[in-house]
Scaffold this motif. Structure first.
Motif, PDB file in Angstrom:
ATOM      1  N   LYS A   4      -5.234  49.679  22.214  1.00 29.46           N
ATOM      2  CA  LYS A   4      -4.894  49.366  20.832  1.00 29.46           C
ATOM      3  C   LYS A   4      -3.551  50.017  20.466  1.00 29.46           C
ATOM      4  CE  LYS A   4      -6.760  49.343  16.178  1.00 29.46           C
ATOM      5  NZ  LYS A   4      -7.851  49.739  15.312  1.00 29.46           N
ATOM      6  N   GLY A   5      -3.310  51.218  20.932  1.00 32.27           N
ATOM      7  CA  GLY A   5      -2.043  51.914  20.694  1.00 32.27           C
ATOM      8  C   GLY A   5      -0.870  51.197  21.346  1.00 32.27           C
ATOM      9  N   GLN A   6      -1.088  50.671  22.549  1.00 30.96           N
ATOM     10  CA  GLN A   6      -0.034  49.931  23.233  1.00 30.96           C
ATOM     11  C   GLN A   6       0.308  48.649  22.482  1.00 30.96           C
ATOM     12  OE1 GLN A   6      -1.852  49.528  27.094  1.00 30.96           O
ATOM     13  NE2 GLN A   6      -0.675  51.254  27.936  1.00 30.96           N
ATOM     14  N   ILE A   7      -0.715  47.993  21.949  1.00 30.20           N
ATOM     15  CA  ILE A   7      -0.496  46.756  21.196  1.00 30.20           C
ATOM     16  C   ILE A   7       0.300  47.048  19.922  1.00 30.20           C
ATOM     17  CG2 ILE A   7      -1.643  44.927  19.875  1.00 30.20           C
ATOM     18  CD1 ILE A   7      -3.854  44.971  22.026  1.00 30.20           C
ATOM     19  N   VAL A   8      -0.046  48.123  19.227  1.00 31.15           N
ATOM     20  CA  VAL A   8       0.673  48.500  18.008  1.00 31.15           C
ATOM     21  C   VAL A   8       2.123  48.853  18.353  1.00 31.15           C
ATOM     22  CG1 VAL A   8       0.833  50.249  16.181  1.00 31.15           C
ATOM     23  CG2 VAL A   8      -1.381  49.221  16.731  1.00 31.15           C
ATOM     24  N   LEU A   9       2.330  49.613  19.421  1.00 29.80           N
ATOM     25  CA  LEU A   9       3.676  49.983  19.856  1.00 29.80           C
ATOM     26  C   LEU A   9       4.491  48.737  20.216  1.00 29.80           C
ATOM     27  CD1 LEU A   9       5.627  52.293  20.430  1.00 29.80           C
ATOM     28  CD2 LEU A   9       4.733  52.362  22.758  1.00 29.80           C
ATOM     29  N   LEU A  10       3.888  47.793  20.910  1.00 28.05           N
ATOM     30  CA  LEU A  10       4.564  46.543  21.263  1.00 28.05           C
ATOM     31  C   LEU A  10       4.924  45.748  20.000  1.00 28.05           C
ATOM     32  CD1 LEU A  10       5.549  44.611  23.462  1.00 28.05           C
ATOM     33  CD2 LEU A  10       3.265  43.606  23.489  1.00 28.05           C
ATOM     34  N   ALA A  11       4.024  45.709  19.033  1.00 28.69           N
ATOM     35  CA  ALA A  11       4.292  44.998  17.774  1.00 28.69           C
ATOM     36  C   ALA A  11       5.455  45.642  17.023  1.00 28.69           C
ATOM     37  CB  ALA A  11       3.037  44.968  16.909  1.00 28.69           C
ATOM     38  N   VAL A  12       5.492  46.964  16.982  1.00 29.28           N
ATOM     39  CA  VAL A  12       6.583  47.668  16.300  1.00 29.28           C
ATOM     40  C   VAL A  12       7.903  47.412  17.036  1.00 29.28           C
ATOM     41  CG1 VAL A  12       7.505  49.955  15.747  1.00 29.28           C
ATOM     42  CG2 VAL A  12       5.109  49.423  15.255  1.00 29.28           C
ATOM     43  N   ALA A  13       7.892  47.509  18.358  1.00 33.48           N
ATOM     44  CA  ALA A  13       9.104  47.266  19.142  1.00 33.48           C
ATOM     45  C   ALA A  13       9.606  45.842  18.946  1.00 33.48           C
ATOM     46  CB  ALA A  13       8.840  47.543  20.617  1.00 33.48           C
ATOM     47  N   THR A  14       8.716  44.869  18.923  1.00 39.38           N
ATOM     48  CA  THR A  14       9.091  43.470  18.704  1.00 39.38           C
ATOM     49  C   THR A  14       9.700  43.286  17.321  1.00 39.38           C
ATOM     50  OG1 THR A  14       7.337  42.751  20.193  1.00 39.38           O
ATOM     51  CG2 THR A  14       8.229  41.104  18.686  1.00 39.38           C
ATOM     52  N   THR A  15       9.098  43.900  16.322  1.00 44.69           N
ATOM     53  CA  THR A  15       9.618  43.809  14.958  1.00 44.69           C
ATOM     54  C   THR A  15      11.022  44.406  14.867  1.00 44.69           C
ATOM     55  OG1 THR A  15       7.368  43.933  14.083  1.00 44.69           O
ATOM     56  CG2 THR A  15       9.164  44.411  12.544  1.00 44.69           C
ATOM     57  N   VAL A  16      11.232  45.557  15.488  1.00 45.08           N
ATOM     58  CA  VAL A  16      12.549  46.200  15.491  1.00 45.08           C
ATOM     59  C   VAL A  16      13.564  45.300  16.204  1.00 45.08           C
ATOM     60  CG1 VAL A  16      13.866  48.153  16.399  1.00 45.08           C
ATOM     61  CG2 VAL A  16      11.685  48.552  15.254  1.00 45.08           C
TER      62      VAL A  16
END
Length: 184
Positions: A4-16
């Motif tokens: 779940k943490g990896q998914i959130v990190l990926l979502a934040v990186a994609t947004t940035v």
């Protein structure tokens, strides 16, 4: 939990990344495309300079006064520059006798790359190495940059980035015809 943490990190990186691409387009790429229109009704004098072309000839911009000059800032590694140069060769052939002259200024490149490129592209106009000072004088912030100078030594158009050859040719024709009318 780790997944779940990896998914959130990926979502934040994609947004940035999306935000960065948006800002890059809005503040760098999109404004460059707007520079393809004539700058204004006031036409500043083209700063004079002297360069030595690859044949060893000294070229002063002021010596070209009375001609319509296409000043092309380019580099051998620049893809859009490679696309434009064949058109500039054609313009030199087509309009030379009407008072047109092209001048290539190589920037951000090694002088040893130029002679082979010159032969490969059958360039028929002088090419010289530029300098940071010359780039600053003409406000060159990207390649290619094409500056169209009228017979009166004034800058009528500055184009940053790849531009349709037909547009540049129309601008050259306008300058040739405007200046021919003014000479009468």
């Amino acid at each position: 939990m780790v997944r779940k943490g990896q998914i959130v990190l990926l979502a934040v990186a994609t947004t940035v990344a999306v935000i960065c691409v948006y800002l890059l387009n809005r503040y760098w790429i999109a404004p460059a495309t707007l520079k393809h229109e004539p700058s204004s009704t006031s036409h500043p004098s083209a700063p004079d300079f002297t360069v030595t072309d690859f044949s060893g000839n000294m070229i002063n911009l002021s010596d070209l006064r009375g001609k319509v000059v296409l000043l092309d800032f380019w580099a051998t590694w620049c893809g859009p520059c490679r696309m434009e140069i064949p058109s500039f060769v054609q313009f030199e052939d087509r309009y030379r006798d009407q008072g047109f002259s092209a001048l290539g200024i190589v920037t951000h490149d090694s002088p040893r790359n130029v002679p082979g490129f010159y032969r490969q592209f059958r360039m028929n106009y002088p090419v010289a190495m530029g300098s940071e000072e010359l780039e600053e004088m003409y406000g060159v912030y990207g390649l290619p940059t094409t500056v169209l100078i009228g017979r009166d030594g004034r800058i009528y158009n500055k184009l940053t980035g790849a531009v349709e050859p037909a547009y540049i040719e129309r601008e050259i024709q306008k300058l040739l015809s405007q200046n021919a009318v003014a000479e009468r």
